[in-house]
Design a protein around this motif. Sequence first.
Motif, PDB file in Angstrom:
ATOM      1  N   ARG A   1       0.869  -1.256  -0.063  1.00 13.89           N
ATOM      2  CA  ARG A   1       0.036   0.110  -0.079  1.00 13.89           C
ATOM      3  C   ARG A   1       0.820   1.282  -0.120  1.00 13.89           C
ATOM      4  O   ARG A   1       0.292   2.102  -0.424  1.00 13.89           O
TER       5      ARG A   1
ATOM      6  N   ARG B   1      -7.052  -4.726  -1.978  1.00 13.37           N
ATOM      7  CA  ARG B   1      -6.055  -5.567  -3.056  1.00 13.37           C
ATOM      8  C   ARG B   1      -5.657  -6.915  -2.459  1.00 13.37           C
ATOM      9  O   ARG B   1      -5.324  -7.153  -1.527  1.00 13.37           O
TER      10      ARG B   1
ATOM     11  N   PHE C   1      -3.106  -6.020   0.676  1.00 12.98           N
ATOM     12  CA  PHE C   1      -2.525  -4.894   0.292  1.00 12.98           C
ATOM     13  C   PHE C   1      -1.467  -4.294   1.426  1.00 12.98           C
ATOM     14  O   PHE C   1      -0.581  -3.669   1.260  1.00 12.98           O
TER      15      PHE C   1
ATOM     16  N   GLN D   1      -1.655  -8.824  -9.233  1.00 11.71           N
ATOM     17  CA  GLN D   1      -2.370  -7.769  -8.320  1.00 11.71           C
ATOM     18  C   GLN D   1      -3.710  -7.640  -8.696  1.00 11.71           C
ATOM     19  O   GLN D   1      -4.008  -6.903  -9.757  1.00 11.71           O
TER      20      GLN D   1
END
Length: 254
Positions: free
Chosen positions: A123, A134, A200, A221
């Motif tokens: 992140r 994510r 994430f 991702q």
Amino acid sequence: MRIIGERQRRSLLEDGYLGVADLFSPAEVAEVASHLDGLFDRFGDLPPASVLDLGATDGEFGTQVPEILYPSVLSPSLRRTAVFQRAKALAKQVLGVGTWFRFDHSIRKPPGCGFETVWHQDRVHKRTGLPERRLNIWIPTSPVTATDGCMRYVPRSHLNGVLPHEPVPDRRGALRTVGVADSDAVDVPLPTGGAALHLFETVHSAHPNLGNSTRTAWILQFTHPRTVLPTATLLHRAIYFGQTRPWRTTAVTP
Ligand SMILES: O=C(O)CCC(=O)C(=O)O
């Protein structure tokens, strides 16, 4: 579609990471490996914007820890592989309907590569402020252990928000989470066909490759906007298409 069991899904959400040993067949992974090898063979000819080296600032670029950004844009066949399709179904199972592919990269550590991938949260590298969740799916093209560069995670570290990071002296582009002890982490060794998943915000790193084989990982991702507003998804997609335009115009394989 259900790719992992409910207990595995819960463990991923609770701990922030999960190792899965048997997501793909060796033949499916070999297909991915052949596309990635084709790109790494042409590393020096790829567009400058799609290559990095995560090694030392004074090392020879491309020989230490070469990284290719958006390999599936450079080699679109990667998006048609069984590995990609199953990874996407897995991401949808974890994050929910409305999940879509955001980013891929591939990191190679040659035999004897002494560079660890430093502790970080993905992140920290996020450039847009859009709210989202994510999932990273890290897929090695050969078996990995702590000796040859497997991933390692700090369990439940995704629950503490974005932590302070600091630049790492003499390493290209590296931002390291402050204050992580190696003893806080759990290694995730994998056979061929396995994958390491993380969220994430999960603090993670990868070992150096002190083994005798090349370690290559394909990292996918996926994102899920944290809002039901369709405009959020449209914004995400517009950003994705903007960011990948230079790569798409220089695709190197059919
Ligand atoms: O492959 C590596 O060395 C590190 C990968 C990584 O940090 C990631 O997938 O977020």
